[in-house]
Design a protein around this motif. Structure first.
Motif, mmCIF file in Angstrom:
data_model
loop_
_atom_site.group_PDB
_atom_site.id
_atom_site.type_symbol
_atom_site.label_atom_id
_atom_site.label_comp_id
_atom_site.label_asym_id
_atom_site.label_seq_id
_atom_site.Cartn_x
_atom_site.Cartn_y
_atom_site.Cartn_z
ATOM 1 N N ASN A 1 -60.167 -91.845 -49.874
ATOM 2 C CA ASN A 1 -58.898 -92.544 -49.634
ATOM 3 C C ASN A 1 -58.457 -93.361 -50.850
ATOM 4 O O ASN A 1 -57.800 -94.399 -50.726
ATOM 5 C CB ASN A 1 -58.996 -93.468 -48.406
ATOM 6 N N LEU A 2 -58.753 -92.861 -52.045
ATOM 7 C CA LEU A 2 -58.397 -93.589 -53.258
ATOM 8 C C LEU A 2 -56.932 -93.400 -53.660
ATOM 9 O O LEU A 2 -56.432 -94.122 -54.521
ATOM 10 C CB LEU A 2 -59.321 -93.176 -54.414
ATOM 11 N N GLN A 3 -56.271 -92.421 -53.062
ATOM 12 C CA GLN A 3 -54.823 -92.262 -53.267
ATOM 13 C C GLN A 3 -54.469 -92.191 -54.763
ATOM 14 O O GLN A 3 -53.769 -93.029 -55.308
ATOM 15 C CB GLN A 3 -54.080 -93.394 -52.563
ATOM 16 N N ALA B 1 -58.996 -94.199 -60.570
ATOM 17 C CA ALA B 1 -58.780 -94.544 -59.162
ATOM 18 C C ALA B 1 -59.944 -95.306 -58.564
ATOM 19 O O ALA B 1 -59.774 -96.115 -57.651
ATOM 20 C CB ALA B 1 -58.508 -93.273 -58.360
ATOM 21 N N GLY B 2 -61.136 -95.079 -59.075
ATOM 22 C CA GLY B 2 -62.318 -95.757 -58.555
ATOM 23 C C GLY B 2 -62.244 -97.262 -58.673
ATOM 24 O O GLY B 2 -62.917 -97.986 -57.919
ATOM 25 N N SER C 1 -65.605 -84.046 -66.697
ATOM 26 C CA SER C 1 -64.187 -83.999 -66.324
ATOM 27 C C SER C 1 -63.966 -84.506 -64.902
ATOM 28 O O SER C 1 -62.897 -84.285 -64.326
ATOM 29 C CB SER C 1 -63.660 -82.567 -66.448
ATOM 30 N N PHE C 2 -64.949 -85.199 -64.341
ATOM 31 C CA PHE C 2 -64.893 -85.621 -62.939
ATOM 32 C C PHE C 2 -63.610 -86.367 -62.603
ATOM 33 O O PHE C 2 -62.894 -86.018 -61.654
ATOM 34 C CB PHE C 2 -66.111 -86.492 -62.607
ATOM 35 N N ALA C 3 -63.299 -87.407 -63.358
ATOM 36 C CA ALA C 3 -62.155 -88.262 -63.026
ATOM 37 C C ALA C 3 -60.843 -87.505 -63.166
ATOM 38 O O ALA C 3 -59.945 -87.627 -62.322
ATOM 39 C CB ALA C 3 -62.145 -89.501 -63.918
#
Length: 213
Positions: free
Chosen positions: A49-51, A92-93, A132-134
Motif C-alpha cells: 500500500n505504498l501508492q 516509496a519505502g 533494480s528493485f525500487a
C-alpha cells in the motif's frame, strides 16, 4: 444493479477502451472532473500500500507545446485536453511509517504488525539499492494506477492513449521532476475527434498457460 450487471458494465468499459490519438482540440476537462478521475486511479492496488504513483497533470496549452518535441511531435499532445505524466516513486519505502501510522490510528492493525511491516519495507528498499528493485516497483505499481485512470476516463466519456515513446531526460529537466520519481508513461485524455480502430487480440489459448509451462 446486481453483481452480474456490474460485471457486464465493467467489462464493457474495458472492451470499449481504445487508444485514441486524434482529439477535438480546445476542449477542457475541469479540475473537478480531473480530480475525480485521479481519485479513481488512486484506488488501484500497490505493494505494501505504498501508492508509488504521482501524477503531473499538464493542461496548460503552452506547457503542452513545451512537451510536444519531448514526445516526438505527436499531435495528440497539444490537441488533447490534458496530458498526464505518470510517475513512479523510487523512494516509496520512505513513506511506510506515515502510511502505517494512519492504519494504526484507525485500529486496522496492531502496533506489533505496524512495526513489523515498516521494518520489512525499509529492509527491502535498503537491500534493493544495488538492484533494480525500487525502479521495478515504481513502474509496476504506478502502471496499475495508469490503467485504472484510463478506464475511469472511458466510463466518464473521455478517451485516452498511453505513450511510452518520449525523451525521459528532457522531460525530467523541462518539468523539474524530482530525482526520486521516474517517468513511467504519458497519458493523453480528451474527447475523440474520431473513433479509434479496435486492435486485434490474440486468442486466449495463445496467451494462457495453467499451472506450468
Amino acid at each position: 444493479m446486481g453483481i452480474q450487471e456490474q460485471l457486464a458494465s465493467a467489462i464493457a468499459v474495458m472492451n470499449n477502451r481504445h487508444s485514441v490519438k486524434h482529439y477535438k482540440p480546445g476542449l477542457e476537462i475541469t479540475r473537478e472532473e480531473m480530480t475525480e478521475l485521479l481519485e479513481a486511479a488512486t484506488s488501484a492496488p500497490s505493494a505494501w500500500n505504498l501508492q508509488h504513483w504521482r501524477f503531473l497533470v499538464i493542461d496548460d496549452q503552452k506547457k503542452k507545446e513545451e512537451l510536444l518535441p519531448i514526445a516526438y511531435y505527436q499531435q495528440q499532445i497539444v490537441d488533447s485536453s490534458a496530458v498526464i505524466v505518470l510517475l513512479g516513486d523510487c523512494e516509496a519505502g520512505q513513506e511506510a511509517s506515515e502510511i502505517y501510522d494512519v492504519a494504526l490510528e484507525k485500529g486496522q492493525l496492531t502496533k506489533e504488525v505496524r512495526d513489523a511491516l515498516v521494518s520489512q519495507i525499509e529492509r527491502a528498499y535498503e537491500h534493493g539499492k544495488e538492484t533494480s528493485f525500487a525502479r521495478d516497483a515504481a513502474f509496476l505499481n504506478a502502471s496499475l494506477a495508469g490503467m485504472q485512470f484510463m478506464l475511469a476516463a472511458k466510463e466518464k466519456g473521455y478517451d485516452t492513449c498511453p505513450i511510452g515513446g518520449f525523451k525521459r531526460d528532457e522531460l525530467i529537466k523541462t518539468f523539474h521532476i524530482p530525482q526520486r520519481f521516474v517517468p513511467v508513461m504519458l497519458m493523453t485524455v480528451g474527447t475523440a475527434l474520431k473513433e479509434a480502430y479496435p486492435s486485434e487480440r490474440k486468442p486466449i489459448d495463445q496467451v494462457t498457460v495453467y499451472n506450468s509451462f
